[in-house]
Design an enzyme around this catalytic site. Structure first.
Site, short mmCIF file in Angstrom:
data_model
loop_
_atom_site.label_atom_id
_atom_site.label_comp_id
_atom_site.label_asym_id
_atom_site.label_seq_id
_atom_site.Cartn_x
_atom_site.Cartn_y
_atom_site.Cartn_z
CE LYS A 22 50.16 50.39 50.77
NZ LYS A 22 49.21 50.67 49.49
CG ASN A 23 51.09 53.98 48.77
OD1 ASN A 23 50.68 52.99 48.77
ND2 ASN A 23 50.17 55.08 49.38
CB CYS A 117 39.32 50.82 45.93
SG CYS A 117 40.07 50.94 47.57
NE ARG A 122 41.92 54.72 45.19
CZ ARG A 122 42.80 53.95 45.89
NH1 ARG A 122 42.52 53.16 46.74
NH2 ARG A 122 44.06 54.72 45.81
CG ASP A 305 46.80 57.10 52.07
OD1 ASP A 305 45.70 57.11 51.81
OD2 ASP A 305 47.78 56.61 51.38
NE ARG A 397 45.24 45.71 49.93
CZ ARG A 397 44.39 46.24 49.22
NH1 ARG A 397 43.29 46.26 49.37
NH2 ARG A 397 44.97 46.63 48.07
C1 UD1 Z 1 47.64 56.82 45.81
C2 UD1 Z 1 47.92 56.19 47.10
C3 UD1 Z 1 46.72 56.27 47.90
C4 UD1 Z 1 46.52 57.62 48.16
C5 UD1 Z 1 46.38 58.30 47.40
C6 UD1 Z 1 46.18 59.83 47.47
C7 UD1 Z 1 49.03 54.29 46.11
C8 UD1 Z 1 49.22 52.96 45.69
N1 UD1 Z 1 48.10 54.65 46.45
O1 UD1 Z 1 46.40 56.44 45.42
O2 UD1 Z 1 47.03 55.32 49.32
O3 UD1 Z 1 45.48 57.62 49.23
O4 UD1 Z 1 47.35 58.37 46.45
O5 UD1 Z 1 47.27 60.33 48.27
O6 UD1 Z 1 50.10 55.25 45.99
N2 UD1 Z 1 41.42 60.68 40.28
C9 UD1 Z 1 40.80 60.78 39.01
N3 UD1 Z 1 41.34 60.13 37.97
C10 UD1 Z 1 42.51 59.56 37.64
C11 UD1 Z 1 43.23 59.57 38.99
C12 UD1 Z 1 42.80 60.09 40.26
O7 UD1 Z 1 39.67 61.55 38.91
O8 UD1 Z 1 42.88 58.95 36.83
C13 UD1 Z 1 41.21 61.24 41.39
C14 UD1 Z 1 40.79 60.08 42.72
O9 UD1 Z 1 39.47 59.64 42.42
C15 UD1 Z 1 41.14 60.92 43.79
C16 UD1 Z 1 42.26 61.96 43.43
O10 UD1 Z 1 42.28 61.88 41.90
O11 UD1 Z 1 39.97 61.84 44.09
C17 UD1 Z 1 43.45 61.55 43.90
O12 UD1 Z 1 43.94 60.05 43.44
P1 UD1 Z 1 45.30 59.44 43.19
O13 UD1 Z 1 46.45 60.60 43.83
O14 UD1 Z 1 45.28 59.28 41.80
O15 UD1 Z 1 45.34 58.33 44.15
P2 UD1 Z 1 46.20 56.82 43.77
O16 UD1 Z 1 47.22 57.21 43.15
O17 UD1 Z 1 44.94 55.83 43.41
#
Ligand code: UD1
Length: 430
Positions: A22-23, A117, A122, A305, A397
């Site tokens: 999915k991701n 979320c 996030r 995850d 989902r």
């Molecule tokens: C993706 C996955 C999710 C998984 C996560 C971490 C998808 C759709 N979702 O989420 O299932 O749990 O990776 O492996 O692929 N952060 C910031 N600023 C940003 C972006 C992120 O501070 O602009 C922080 C987040 O709060 C978190 C960390 O960085 O603490 C990692 O987040 P991120 O890798 O971005 O997660 P997602 O891509 O949203």
């Protein structure tokens, strides 16, 4: 409201076929609209998040043909507007990938800010920082992110946190900017690599995906291609843990064992036998599992995850385990539910201290989010008696045919809609 009802205590045995990730599919579907020729995507998982994104892509004018349950053909040449509407996208967080895709292709994008979320705050500041660095003007107005630019030019971007979403989003937009972009401190997850491979199949020039420095040279346009999505390491890991929790013997098939190393290593450490094939892993658990310590980290570390699933498993392992969550702050919501099943877990800050109990007992529990929901099903499969899991909409989902695949391994689980259905199931399985 749909629920799962599970009769626990049956070892899972057999083989289970793993779907596409999915991701990986979410960014790849978004990136597919960047092409004005047909793009065929294979091995898409048939899960709610993917189907919502497909509808959103259709709503902005892309032509989407479903060739079969797991294959779509997308043509982005018919897109009429760059503004994604809130109603269609509020249900999925990964809507943010349409920002990078539309900005890269049309130099403008309007996408509602993803909502809150269940697993914690996030932010998407790193995504926006990347877009600004390559020349976009980014404003937030009335809950919508509006990104525009006349010209996008490559830049050197250092991410302050390792973010899967920011890495892929910047990669998409920069693949159509003029010149070279370098992303440092990039995420290395298999879905980052898969998104890069897909963009390259459309003609992008991206090197280094899978390392922490990604180099992108922008190209003026993309061409059509056929691409198959990478297998879902989290779905595979979930069945591996379900096998371990039920003292079962399960082969997960259609996977890339390398992607599952952190998970396989933990299972070996706590007492499972692991046999790796070329595209499969067999998990055999013949005795009570042992305690361990685990901390979630960006790939190749132990994935966040898979944190709730290991929490459920360790709740019945011998000894005291410590689980530390270092990525998202609210990922222990399943603990209260597990406690209702007899688990002995104390959460302090980002750490859960788990004193393993011999046996969980079935109870009525509620799924707080996608992976936590899967963890509660694992607990139910291992528990004595019947467990009812509410709010399975979260689980749907991200897991294709979860109950069907578990039944294929011998589990007694079904989807119910009422108390009457629950009683009927209880009578039928005895
Ligand atoms: C993706 C996955 C999710 C998984 C996560 C971490 C998808 C759709 N979702 O989420 O299932 O749990 O990776 O492996 O692929 N952060 C910031 N600023 C940003 C972006 C992120 O501070 O602009 C922080 C987040 O709060 C978190 C960390 O960085 O603490 C990692 O987040 P991120 O890798 O971005 O997660 P997602 O891509 O949203």
């Amino acid at each position: 409201m749909e629920q799962y009802v599970v009769k626990g205590g049956i070892p899972l045995v057999g083989e289970v076929e793993i779907a596409g990730a999915k991701n990986a599919a979410l960014p790849i579907l978004s990136a597919a609209i960047m092409c004005d020729e047909p793009v065929t995507l294979e091995n898409l998982p048939d899960v709610n998040d993917i189907n919502v994104l497909i509808e959103s892509i259709e709503k902005i004018g892309a032509k989407v043909d479903r060739l079969d349950r797991h294959t779509v053909r997308i043509n982005g040449s018919t897109i009429r507007n760059c503004s994604v509407d809130y109603e269609s996208i509020k249900k999925i967080r990964a809507s943010y990938y349409l920002l990078g895709a539309l900005l890269g292709k049309y130099k403008e994008a309007e996408v509602p800010l993803p909502g809150g979320c269940n697993i914690g705050s996030r932010p998407i500041d790193q995504h926006l920082k990347g877009f600004k660095a390559i020349g976009a003007d980014v404003q937030i107005s009335h809950g919508t992110i509006i990104a525009k630019c006349r010209r996008m030019a490559g830049a050197h971007i250092f991410l302050d946190v390792v973010s899967v979403g920011a890495t892929i989003n910047i990669m998409m937009a920069a693949s159509r900017a003029e010149g070279r972009t370098i992303i440092e401190n990039a995420a290395r997850e298999p879905h980052v690599v898969d998104a890069a491979n897909f963009l390259n199949s459309m003609g992008a020039n991206i090197k280094g995906a899978g390392t922490d420095v990604i180099r992108i040279v922008g190209v003026p346009e993309f061409h059509g291609c056929t691409y198959s999505i990478v297998p879902d390491m989290i779905e595979a890991g979930t069945y591996m843990f379900a096998a371990a929790a039920t003292k079962g013997d399960v082969v997960v098939k259609n996977i890339i064992p390398k992607h599952l190393e952190a998970i396989s290593a933990k299972l070996s450490e706590i007492g499972c036998e692991i046999e790796e094939g070329d595209d499969s892993i067999r998990v055999v658990a013949s005795k009570r599992l042992r305690r361990t310590h685990v901390k979630t980290l960006p790939y190749p570390g132990y994935p966040t995850d898979m944190q709730p699933q290991i929490g459920a498993l360790l709740s019945i392992a011998e000894g005291t385990s410590i689980v530390t969550e270092s990525i998202f702050e609210s990922r222990f919501k399943y603990v209260d539910e597990l406690s209702r099943m007899g688990a002995n877990i104390k959460v302090e800050g980002n750490t859960a201290i788990i004193d393993g109990v011999r046996q969980l007992t079935g109870a009525r529990v509620s799924s707080p989010d996608l992976r936590a929901g899967a963890a509660l099903v694992i607990a139910g499969l291992a528990a004595e008696g019947f467990t009812i899991v509410d709010d399975i909409v979260y689980i749907k989902r991200g897991y294709e045919d979860f109950d069907g695949k578990l039944r294929g391994l011998g589990a007694e689980i079904t989807v119910v809609n009422s108390e009457r259905d629950i009683r009927k199931f209880e009578l039928s399985v005895g």
